[in-house]
Enzyme design. Structure first.
Site, short mmCIF file in Angstrom:
data_model
loop_
_atom_site.label_atom_id
_atom_site.label_comp_id
_atom_site.label_asym_id
_atom_site.label_seq_id
_atom_site.Cartn_x
_atom_site.Cartn_y
_atom_site.Cartn_z
N GLY A 92 -1.55 -0.11 10.23
CA GLY A 92 -1.78 0.59 11.49
C GLY A 92 -2.45 1.91 11.21
N VAL A 93 -2.71 2.67 12.27
CA VAL A 93 -3.48 3.89 12.15
C VAL A 93 -2.58 5.08 12.47
CG1 VAL A 93 -4.31 3.87 14.53
CG2 VAL A 93 -5.73 4.86 12.74
N GLY A 94 -2.96 6.25 11.97
CA GLY A 94 -2.19 7.46 12.24
C GLY A 94 -1.69 8.09 10.96
N SER A 95 -1.00 9.22 11.11
CA SER A 95 -0.59 10.00 9.94
C SER A 95 0.40 9.25 9.06
CB SER A 95 0.02 11.33 10.39
OG SER A 95 -1.00 12.15 10.93
N VAL A 96 1.41 8.63 9.67
CA VAL A 96 2.42 7.94 8.88
C VAL A 96 1.80 6.74 8.15
CG1 VAL A 96 4.57 6.62 8.98
CG2 VAL A 96 4.33 8.69 10.35
N ASN A 127 0.67 5.07 23.14
CA ASN A 127 -0.72 4.64 22.99
C ASN A 127 -0.89 3.22 23.53
OD1 ASN A 127 -1.17 7.08 21.62
ND2 ASN A 127 -0.60 6.16 19.67
N GLY A 175 -3.45 -3.52 17.60
CA GLY A 175 -3.55 -4.79 16.90
C GLY A 175 -2.26 -5.20 16.21
N ILE A 204 7.99 2.70 17.13
CA ILE A 204 8.63 3.86 17.76
C ILE A 204 10.14 3.77 17.55
CG2 ILE A 204 9.21 4.89 20.00
CD1 ILE A 204 6.34 4.31 20.89
N GLU A 262 -7.87 -3.29 10.93
CA GLU A 262 -8.71 -2.86 12.05
C GLU A 262 -9.50 -1.63 11.66
OE1 GLU A 262 -5.51 -3.47 15.64
OE2 GLU A 262 -5.59 -1.53 14.66
#
Lengths: 503, 503
Positions: free
Chosen positions: B262-266, B377, B381, B357, B287
């Site tokens: 997945g995307v993001g800081s974590v 958000n 995907g 989450i 992705e």
């Protein structure tokens, strides 16, 4: 003996009792069987007898899907099954699971084969497979279902075969076995049209692993389907009207796309409704071929049906077997890894029609756990098809228990299919087409079109009050979201009693 | 002008303001853009200005995934977007959705393209696409993302192209565009190895539909990723230990299988952790290609990365562009219908690593709605990969809001991934391997390994009391299942206050 054509294997023939001695405590056993068809019968009965005679044997049982009383029933009663994958339907097994006597993991049916091959469920010790015959080469011709049999045969240390002479020899040639390799060597599944045959009509196996061959003539204990009632008829009409409109608006071709349907009386009744539709030359690409599909083939509405199991209700089994040569070239049985393959379902663009226990106002579906905790059967293949269908439809009567349960609730008590996977809801009240709608729009659409009049007002009230909250994307009142179920558990009805109204 | 190589199209060049005049009230607009990269900028800003000047324009916006402030931000502020698919991340859009000003339908990213092609989201009026160049034939070379651009170009009545000179011309050749037909004519996706190129490096289009070409140099407003903190480091270590054990036990090959993240800081931090692992020659099939992947390519850990978007944090963008020729032959960008294809993900056997989450004791995952109602958000995907991964992993810190929220709860307040789709949970506390476990076993495993010590006792208490109920498959106390969230909404913490304890 004429069904055992391989001479080398003649010395493996033994009694069910002898074969049953091969099972040891703590083994993992993979068997044939899907929607109780083509499951082994004689050996499980003999195995149950060992336990009744005082032996302590605990097994993990992995099947294709549901199996009959001689397997799930007898072995559960004998306290043999400790762990169960991936689907079940007998009363004995269901009760054992709900009483915490069997640890059950309810899986997508397309996952089981690869989980076994990846080693995620442990090493399979014994594959126990029902067959109509064994070829000269020693290959296994399955009977009325394939399920995961090819995978169990590949992965198990030992193979036990039940040759069942009650299964017509004409089933030879109906199967199409195609094996899928593990990543990183997995290839394309070369099935492009529903009638493509991509494999061989038998399960290849290592002859050295065949440890026992047993003869039996116990018939499949398939389930009867209920006669089509008025509610099912109305649901079928609503569904067909919806499909006709899709064709009119050119979102579906005139002869639709391959139909997938869940199993059971309601699913059967809904599919039967196609008899009175204007659609023709239909194709079925599904898990299970049940009565309605056979009828639709007979009447010429359906030209081909592909599945992993044929399950005909008991009073129609003889008739089906008599005419089997008529049906045979219109039927294909595949491993469930192929019948339920996301790759194939999305490529073919199946119209996925499955049954819900309950649906919530935002379009989430509960297929498995009544009141959140009580397992019914399992998710089966509904997720394989729903996620990958061209159109994904869930059907349910708007009420249950004579009206004490609303099948449309503020929040489902268990989630099997989420808002992201549910396009259309059909009840006897009408059709909710949820495609492209935001959660709040879906809620209005479902309540208006699908909820029972007795519950509409309270659903709208819930939604309106929820929308007064701070965050309005998926408005909920969390202290109330499951209160309908809680009320049912306390009072026996989801309807507000006088006590509650007085509050 | 040298980036517009097609002479026939020179007369289509106009100002953003002129192009913005092509939009009419009620239109459906499909744009490029994924994880804010490669989205159109100049025309949306000009369009927003029209609204600020007093015009009333309402649009449906469909994108690849998240887009930057010039599009979702400016158009939301100008009150132009009425309906939105399939994913978003800007504060403006998120607030508008949670305030019921925009109707948002949060979709699996692999579904959007086919829904557009099946006509389920209505007729696309305008495709607005960012490009690095237009070929001599008039074909479009996308910029830092592809998303659904190829599908919008195919389906829209009119096409508007923004040629962005801030995007390096070296991106030419990085794309691999392959179009999928609709059923019943859909074929195999011939991608067998992650580095297979199956299409062409540009989007073919009908030149007559190109209505405007605009030049701009506004840079992608990508998001910064947070520095890797101790908690993320611990999560990464836990994940890597788990993967190492899988290799040891021969359930995974030595160089793993293609990684999806997945995307993001974590997610970025977790992937960064691979730098210190013993794995090598890794492949990414995902992705989004973000900072950590670029670092892993640089260090030689990753030999190839396939995605639909490159999103590099702002302070590293110049460095990446400077070295683009080094990275180029190790990167492939594909349409999201291919990058997120269930067919391809299952064939390759991706290791799917996504962020939750919250997670409940039975393994259900909430990826989208905080406290059940507030959209963050979208599912993105995660479902495409989680359902079809070889191993499916969800990561989350065990607590949030400084400990006032437990990320492990009795029941998630919104379900995006169900018990059937979640194999492994990783928190900074440890790893819960749920494969093959029954719901109750999963609960013990998650509480023991993943929950924060502050909440463990209360979780076990809930489970124990739930198991005293009549039905023990998925034990719940429905009147309490969501009470932790309710408590948080009322008191600002999931921790029991003195008032509650006194009860």
């Amino acid at each position: 003996m004429e069904r055992l054509k391989c001479k080398k294997l003649k010395n493996k023939v033994m009694t069910p009792e002898q074969a049953a001695m091969l099972f040891k405590d703590d083994m993992i056993v993979g068997t044939s069987g899907f929607t109780p068809s083509g499951y082994p019968k004689a050996v499980p009965l003999a195995l149950a007898q060992r336990a009744k005679n005082g032996e302590s044997i605990g097994l993990t049982l992995i099947t294709g899907a549901s199996v009959g009383p001689e397997l799930d029933g007898a072995l559960t009663e004998a306290n043999i099954i400790k762990r169960r994958y991936p689907y079940q339907t007998t009363a004995e097994m269901r009760n054992a699971i709900n009483n915490n006597k069997v640890q059950y993991s309810d899986m997508h049916l397309s996952h089981t084969a690869q989980w076994v091959k990846y080693g995620f469920l442990g090493k399979v010790d014994i594959a126990l497979i029902e067959a109509v015959s064994i070829t000269e080469e020693g290959y296994i011709v399955p009977s009325t279902s394939i399920g995961n049999s090819n995978v169990f045969v590949e992965m198990a240390d030992k193979i036990i075969i039940e040759i069942n002479s009650s299964q017509p020899i004409e089933l030879e040639g109906i199967h199409d076995i195609y094996d899928i390799k593990n990543p990183p060597n997995r290839d394309i599944i070369p099935l492009i049209n529903p009638d493509d045959r991509i494999g061989v009509p038998y399960i290849k196996c290592d002859l050295d692993k065949i440890s026992a061959i047993v003869f039996t003539d116990i018939k499949d204990k398939t389930r009867a389907v209920a006669p089509v009632d008025e509610v099912s008829k109305k649901m079928a009409q609503n569904l067909i009207q919806f499909l006709e409109k899709e064709v009119e608006e050119k979102r579906l071709p005139i002869n639709l796309l391959p139909l997938q349907s869940g199993v059971g009386s309601v699913a059967n009744a809904i599919l039967s409704g196609l008899e009175n539709s204007k659609f023709k030359d239909l194709v079925v690409y599904s898990e299970v071929i049940q009565d309605s599909v056979i009828d639709l083939i007979k009447s010429g509405k359906v030209k081909l049906a592909s599945g992993t199991s044929i399950t005909i209700s008991p009073d129609r089994l003889d008739e089906f077997y008599k005419d089997i040569n008529y049906y045979k070239n219109k039927l294909i049985l595949r491993p469930q890894e192929i019948s339920n393959s996301p790759e194939v379902a999305r490529r073919l663009g199946v119209i996925a029609i499955n049954t819900a226990i309950e649906v919530d106002i935002y379009g989430n579906v509960n297929s498995t756990n009544i009141m959140g905790s009580r397992i019914m059967n399992g998710i089966g293949g509904s997720g394989d098809f729903a996620r990958n269908g061209y159109i994904t439809i869930f059907t349910t009567e708007s009420i249950a228990k004579g009206g004490d349960i609303s099948s449309i609730v503020p929040m489902v008590s268990h989630h099997d299919h989420t808002e992201h996977d549910v396009m259309v809801i059909v009840t006897e009240q009408g059709v909710a087409d949820l495609r492209g709608l935001s959660p709040k729009e879906r809620a209005r659409c479902i309540i208006e079109n699908c909820a029972h009049p007795d519950y509409k007002e309270e659903l709208i009230d819930y939604l309106n009050r929820a929308q007064e909250g701070k965050y309005k994307h998926t408005p909920h009142i969390l202290s109330e979201a499951l209160s309908w179920h809680d009320r049912f558990l306390r009072t026996g009805t989801m309807k507000k009693g006088k006590l509650e109204e007085a509050k």
